[in-house]
Write a protein that holds these residues in place. Sequence first.
Motif: not given
Length: 147
Positions: A62-64, A80, A82, A87, A91, A94, A103, A117
Amino acid sequence: MKRSVSVLLVVAILAVSIAASACSSGEAVQTSSGATYISFVGDLNDAGVTVEDLGEPEAPRFTAKVGKALSVRSDEIRVYEYDSADSMEAEAAKVAADASTIDGKPAEWEATPHLFKDGRILVVYVGDNAETVDLLRSILGDEFAAG
């Protein structure tokens, strides 16, 4: 009237001072946006669990802004964080409900994936330890995706 304005001013100054103090100490400030990495680790400690920081995850999925691997009960948990709950939600959206894709791309896991989450964090546990899954559920609620 003058006294109530003075009281309100003192309360406002106190609130700003507390917030500024927390921000300058480098700690995350808990807001209505929910859980942060720091609050999550605090919740684990409050549950009587020893947490070891393992650094950044080896292969982050993941892009955190922050990615951390933790050892909890000898299990690795990836956290992760954010910039915002929005945001994180973007994520999380996905990830397929069965965690088979992220994704639209196939996701291969070493064991059963459990994705949680809350607030600004996305938490990943890949394993089959029922005690660890129950601990995470008690802190974060049910998984939003699981294998």
